[in-house]
Design a protein around this motif. Structure first.
Motif, short mmCIF file in Angstrom:
data_model
loop_
_atom_site.label_atom_id
_atom_site.label_comp_id
_atom_site.label_asym_id
_atom_site.label_seq_id
_atom_site.Cartn_x
_atom_site.Cartn_y
_atom_site.Cartn_z
N ALA A 1 0.84 -1.21 0.00
CA ALA A 1 0.00 0.00 0.00
C ALA A 1 0.87 1.26 0.00
O ALA A 1 0.57 2.24 -0.68
N THR A 2 1.99 1.21 0.74
CA THR A 2 2.90 2.36 0.75
C THR A 2 3.49 2.59 -0.64
O THR A 2 3.56 3.72 -1.13
N LEU A 3 3.85 1.49 -1.28
CA LEU A 3 4.45 1.55 -2.62
C LEU A 3 3.46 2.18 -3.62
O LEU A 3 3.83 3.08 -4.39
N VAL A 4 2.22 1.73 -3.58
CA VAL A 4 1.23 2.23 -4.55
C VAL A 4 0.82 3.67 -4.21
O VAL A 4 0.59 4.47 -5.12
N ALA A 5 0.79 4.01 -2.92
CA ALA A 5 0.47 5.40 -2.55
C ALA A 5 1.49 6.36 -3.18
O ALA A 5 1.16 7.50 -3.50
N ARG A 6 2.73 5.87 -3.38
CA ARG A 6 3.80 6.73 -3.92
C ARG A 6 3.95 6.58 -5.44
O ARG A 6 4.83 7.21 -6.04
N ALA A 7 3.13 5.74 -6.06
CA ALA A 7 3.26 5.51 -7.51
C ALA A 7 2.72 6.70 -8.30
O ALA A 7 1.93 7.51 -7.77
N PHE A 8 3.13 6.83 -9.56
CA PHE A 8 2.66 7.93 -10.40
C PHE A 8 1.15 7.77 -10.63
O PHE A 8 0.69 6.69 -10.98
N PRO A 9 0.38 8.84 -10.42
CA PRO A 9 -1.09 8.69 -10.48
C PRO A 9 -1.65 8.75 -11.91
O PRO A 9 -2.40 9.66 -12.26
#
Ligand code: MLT
Length: 333
Positions: A86-94
């Motif tokens: 979840a941390t990884l995806v929260a920081r992914a390019f939107p």
């Protein structure tokens, strides 16, 4: 040309130039939304393959591919009860190409369990759509010495120091719901973490652990084959997929009520037209007869149309954080 005309002309050129550069700046975005998706989408599943989140996500995503006319790749990224992914995806390019299959754990229970959680389920994500509700069951290895829930309760109370409870990491659904169960029974067995309840279920079937609280999707096949025992389902009604398993109320522990859910989230600031396209693809998948049959056979609850919107998912996450925070904070702090 007089001075006034010159000013008007200069101002006009300036305005025209700004308008052009504004158009140039938004055009790629508008076009990108119109063409989305023009390459494969990745959905990160925060637990091991073959567990409940993985299974539900793969069933729905396979049908979403038809609507979106693009491949959806599932990537299992495990760790810290789903919070690593979840941390990884929260920081992914939107941009709509990296999504997460979050659930009651990663996007609600993790909040009180991790005081330094690197993301907030709503501040760092755009809720996209609910996939399924997944009731929780109290399960045990097949030779566990208790024939029903009342006997299970007496046995675990008398033998708490010798018992192992399997879970998918602090913050997961299995962890949080069994924390609730254990606190209601006032017992502290030894927790055994796995990267998901897929592998935890294998350990339960092999008798390496004693009991577990798991989502129905993972439990229906081994219960039906007699590979594990099911003492009760923590919902007000029995499940049509497991008609012989009593509810917690029928079995004598009505205060243990727990139902999980799985849903798709995108990183915050993912453009609204992209979220809408993904949401429509989820809803279309949930209306597909073959998808519905597979989900229902595994005991999941298919969200009704009004419950499938991003707004409804925002409301669900908000109420779930509010529900789990007072339950889990005193247990863990
Ligand atoms: C999984 O897919 O392994 C789970 O959803 C685990 C859990 O949260 O208990």
């Amino acid at each position: 040309m007089n001075r006034g005309d010159l000013i008007v002309r200069r101002f006009g050129l300036l305005f025209f130039g700004s308008a052009l550069s504004f158009l140039a700046s938004i055009l790629p975005t508008v076009t990108a939304h119109a063409e989305y998706p023009d390459r494969p989408i990745k959905i990160v599943v925060p637990f091991a393959a073959d567990g409940p989140t993985d299974v539900v996500t793969r069933i729905v995503a396979a049908r979403m591919e038809q609507t979106l006319k693009q491949k959806i790749q599932i990537e299992n990224v495990t760790g810290a009860g789903g919070t690593t992914a979840a941390t990884l995806v929260a920081r992914a390019f939107p941009d709509g190409y990296t999504l997460i299959a979050g659930h009651m754990g990663t996007h609600a229970a993790a909040v009180p369990l991790y005081p330094k959680l690197a993301y907030h389920p709503l501040k760092n994500f755009e809720p996209v759509g609910l996939l399924a509700g997944t009731p929780i069951l109290i399960l045990a290895r097949k030779d566990f010495p208790a024939a029903n829930l009342k006997e299970f309760i007496s046995y675990v109370k008398a033998n708490t120091d010798r018992l192992n409870v399997a879970h998918a990491g602090v913050g997961s659904v299995s962890y949080s719901s069994c924390e609730l169960l254990n606190s209601l029974l006032k017992i502290r067995p030894t927790g055994v973490p796995y990267p998901g309840t897929g592998p935890a279920m294998s350990a339960l079937i092999e008798g390496q652990v004693d009991y577990m609280c798991d989502q129905i999707v993972n439990a229906v096949p081994p219960i039906k084959s007699g590979a594990i025992k099911a003492y009760s389902i923590a919902t007000p009604e029995r499940s049509a997929s497991l008609p012989d398993v009593p509810t917690v109320k029928e079995a004598g522990l009505p205060e243990f009520q727990a139902q999980a859910w799985n849903a798709i989230f995108a990183p915050k600031h993912t453009p609204a037209p992209i979220v809408a396209k993904l949401n429509a693809a989820i809803s279309e998948a949930l209306d597909d007869e073959a998808v519905r049959k597979r989900l229902l056979d595994l005991g999941s609850i298919i969200p009704k149309t009004p419950d499938r919107t991003p707004t409804a998912l925002t409301a669900l996450v908000t109420s779930e954080i509010a529900k789990w925070t007072p339950v889990l904070k005193p247990i863990t702090n």
